[in-house]
Design a protein around this motif. Structure first.
Motif, mmCIF file in Angstrom:
data_model
loop_
_atom_site.group_PDB
_atom_site.id
_atom_site.type_symbol
_atom_site.label_atom_id
_atom_site.label_comp_id
_atom_site.label_asym_id
_atom_site.label_seq_id
_atom_site.Cartn_x
_atom_site.Cartn_y
_atom_site.Cartn_z
ATOM 1 N N THR A 115 0.827 -1.208 0.000
ATOM 2 C CA THR A 115 0.000 0.000 0.000
ATOM 3 C C THR A 115 0.859 1.255 0.000
ATOM 4 O O THR A 115 0.588 2.216 -0.740
ATOM 5 C CB THR A 115 -0.930 0.020 1.231
ATOM 6 O OG1 THR A 115 -1.718 -1.167 1.234
ATOM 7 C CG2 THR A 115 -1.842 1.229 1.207
ATOM 8 N N LEU A 116 1.900 1.250 0.818
ATOM 9 C CA LEU A 116 2.792 2.403 0.850
ATOM 10 C C LEU A 116 3.488 2.593 -0.489
ATOM 11 O O LEU A 116 3.634 3.715 -0.980
ATOM 12 C CB LEU A 116 3.829 2.220 1.960
ATOM 13 C CG LEU A 116 4.780 3.389 2.223
ATOM 14 C CD1 LEU A 116 3.997 4.630 2.631
ATOM 15 C CD2 LEU A 116 5.782 3.022 3.310
ATOM 16 N N GLN A 130 2.339 1.787 -3.405
ATOM 17 C CA GLN A 130 1.386 2.312 -4.369
ATOM 18 C C GLN A 130 1.191 3.818 -4.217
ATOM 19 O O GLN A 130 0.892 4.524 -5.185
ATOM 20 C CB GLN A 130 0.029 1.610 -4.204
ATOM 21 C CG GLN A 130 0.035 0.143 -4.581
ATOM 22 C CD GLN A 130 0.366 -0.074 -6.044
ATOM 23 O OE1 GLN A 130 -0.303 0.451 -6.928
ATOM 24 N NE2 GLN A 130 1.409 -0.845 -6.308
ATOM 25 N N GLN A 131 1.379 4.333 -3.013
ATOM 26 C CA GLN A 131 1.168 5.757 -2.766
ATOM 27 C C GLN A 131 2.407 6.595 -3.041
ATOM 28 O O GLN A 131 2.312 7.803 -3.252
ATOM 29 C CB GLN A 131 0.713 5.972 -1.323
ATOM 30 C CG GLN A 131 -0.633 5.337 -1.004
ATOM 31 C CD GLN A 131 -1.034 5.521 0.444
ATOM 32 O OE1 GLN A 131 -0.400 6.266 1.177
ATOM 33 N NE2 GLN A 131 -2.086 4.838 0.865
ATOM 34 N N LEU A 132 3.579 5.969 -3.030
ATOM 35 C CA LEU A 132 4.815 6.692 -3.296
ATOM 36 C C LEU A 132 5.035 6.778 -4.807
ATOM 37 O O LEU A 132 5.717 5.949 -5.400
ATOM 38 C CB LEU A 132 5.994 5.985 -2.620
ATOM 39 C CG LEU A 132 6.120 6.176 -1.113
ATOM 40 C CD1 LEU A 132 7.147 5.208 -0.538
ATOM 41 C CD2 LEU A 132 6.521 7.602 -0.787
ATOM 42 N N THR A 133 4.450 7.777 -5.427
ATOM 43 C CA THR A 133 4.498 7.897 -6.887
ATOM 44 C C THR A 133 5.628 8.795 -7.380
ATOM 45 O O THR A 133 5.766 8.999 -8.586
ATOM 46 C CB THR A 133 3.158 8.443 -7.410
ATOM 47 O OG1 THR A 133 2.884 9.698 -6.773
ATOM 48 C CG2 THR A 133 2.029 7.466 -7.105
ATOM 49 N N GLY A 186 8.047 4.099 -5.178
ATOM 50 C CA GLY A 186 7.220 3.045 -4.598
ATOM 51 C C GLY A 186 7.601 1.659 -5.090
ATOM 52 O O GLY A 186 7.520 0.684 -4.334
ATOM 53 N N TYR A 235 0.028 3.449 9.438
ATOM 54 C CA TYR A 235 -0.877 4.033 8.459
ATOM 55 C C TYR A 235 -1.324 5.416 8.915
ATOM 56 O O TYR A 235 -1.367 6.379 8.131
ATOM 57 C CB TYR A 235 -2.107 3.142 8.262
ATOM 58 C CG TYR A 235 -1.931 2.061 7.227
ATOM 59 C CD1 TYR A 235 -1.612 2.372 5.913
ATOM 60 C CD2 TYR A 235 -2.109 0.713 7.547
ATOM 61 C CE1 TYR A 235 -1.447 1.385 4.962
ATOM 62 C CE2 TYR A 235 -1.956 -0.276 6.598
ATOM 63 C CZ TYR A 235 -1.626 0.057 5.311
ATOM 64 O OH TYR A 235 -1.471 -0.922 4.368
ATOM 65 N N GLY A 294 -0.511 9.219 7.254
ATOM 66 C CA GLY A 294 -1.660 9.927 6.700
ATOM 67 C C GLY A 294 -1.440 11.415 6.536
ATOM 68 O O GLY A 294 -2.103 12.065 5.718
ATOM 69 N N ASP A 325 2.367 13.942 2.252
ATOM 70 C CA ASP A 325 2.032 13.894 0.834
ATOM 71 C C ASP A 325 2.970 12.891 0.170
ATOM 72 O O ASP A 325 4.088 13.218 -0.216
ATOM 73 C CB ASP A 325 2.188 15.278 0.202
ATOM 74 C CG ASP A 325 1.867 15.266 -1.292
ATOM 75 O OD1 ASP A 325 1.281 14.263 -1.761
ATOM 76 O OD2 ASP A 325 2.205 16.247 -1.982
ATOM 77 N N LEU A 326 2.517 11.651 0.063
ATOM 78 C CA LEU A 326 3.372 10.594 -0.467
ATOM 79 C C LEU A 326 3.571 10.689 -1.974
ATOM 80 O O LEU A 326 4.362 9.940 -2.541
ATOM 81 C CB LEU A 326 2.780 9.228 -0.109
ATOM 82 C CG LEU A 326 2.743 8.919 1.385
ATOM 83 C CD1 LEU A 326 2.077 7.575 1.636
ATOM 84 C CD2 LEU A 326 4.126 8.938 1.989
ATOM 85 N N ALA A 327 2.848 11.587 -2.615
ATOM 86 C CA ALA A 327 3.018 11.779 -4.053
ATOM 87 C C ALA A 327 3.993 12.919 -4.346
ATOM 88 O O ALA A 327 4.053 13.420 -5.454
ATOM 89 C CB ALA A 327 1.667 12.071 -4.711
#
Length: 241
Positions: free
Chosen positions: A46-47, A49-52, A95, A163, A167, A170-172
């Motif tokens: 999941t992490l 997938q969020q680290l773009t 990611g 998690y 939250g 901003d992982l992007a």
């Protein structure tokens, strides 16, 4: 049955000791190892997938410079130099790198969950013998297995804390270098929560192990608490190392 072992271990082990089922105990350990591995893997995936954000890393498909800079004198060398046109660096998603690291780590998580079972059982058997415990090592193995369930619950709750900590980030973010200190700060904050969680898990484990040893090793409540609680404390301290 599981709730009885976790919440009413005195009654649970009194009804089943001696000669606890080693098969059920092994199944418990296997489930604990699987749940722990899945929880850690789900968090990593999941992490990831969020680290773009993207970064540049060396292109492993390109031969080293010393190969590409030399003139090819044979067909074999020409074949080796075919990929010299590839760029020295390639762009990858952060990611994806994170998930690659997690996926390599997951088998170790699973195996360690199995290996720790007999090692902890040895500790419980020796500690209980020091206070006059008698009984088979097989029963100690079974008691150890039931007391490992809180560790799986601890991992699940710990992942939930992580998690929650992530939250607010901003992982992007487009700059991985700026993202790194934010992640480190959140991990440190979550670690403070998980230390308390680990302590609660150790107390729970010691509670289960104590009553298990009481009935399978023919100990007084105080002697069993000394052995079970002592090993739980050691496990907790090793987890902090």
């Amino acid at each position: 049955m599981v709730l009885d072992a976790l919440l009413r271990p005195d009654d649970f082990f009194a009804e089943r000791a001696p000669e606890l089922s080693l098969g059920r105990a092994a199944a418990v350990v296997l489930v604990v190892a699987l749940v722990t591995t899945l929880a850690v893997g789900a968090f990593g995936w999941t992490l990831g997938q969020q680290l773009t954000a993207t970064t540049e890393i060396p292109n492993e498909e390109r031969p080293p410079d010393w190969i590409c800079e030399n003139e090819a004198d044979s067909d074999a060398e020409e074949m080796i130099q075919e990929d010299c046109d590839e760029p020295k660096q390639k762009t990858v998603v952060v990611g994806d790198l994170l998930w690659d690291t997690f996926s390599e780590f997951l088998p170790l998580v699973f195996v360690s969950g199995l290996v720790v079972w007999p090692l902890t059982a040895v500790g419980l058997h020796v500690a209980s013998a020091m206070v006059g415990g008698q009984g088979s090592f097989t029963d100690t193995l079974a008691v150890t297995a039931w007391g490992m369930i809180p560790s799986a619950i601890q991992v699940i709750v710990g992942v939930a804390f992580l998690y929650a900590a992530f939250g607010s980030i901003d992982l992007a973010a487009s700059n991985p270098e700026a993202l790194a200190p934010q992640i480190q700060s959140m991990v440190e904050r979550a670690r403070g929560d998980t230390v308390l969680l680990s302590l609660a898990g150790a107390v729970w484990q010691g509670y289960v192990w104590s009553f298990g040893l009481k009935h399978t090793r023919d100990l007084s409540t105080g002697g069993a608490a000394f052995a079970g609680g002592g090993v739980a404390l050691v496990v907790f301290l090793l987890g902090l190392a």
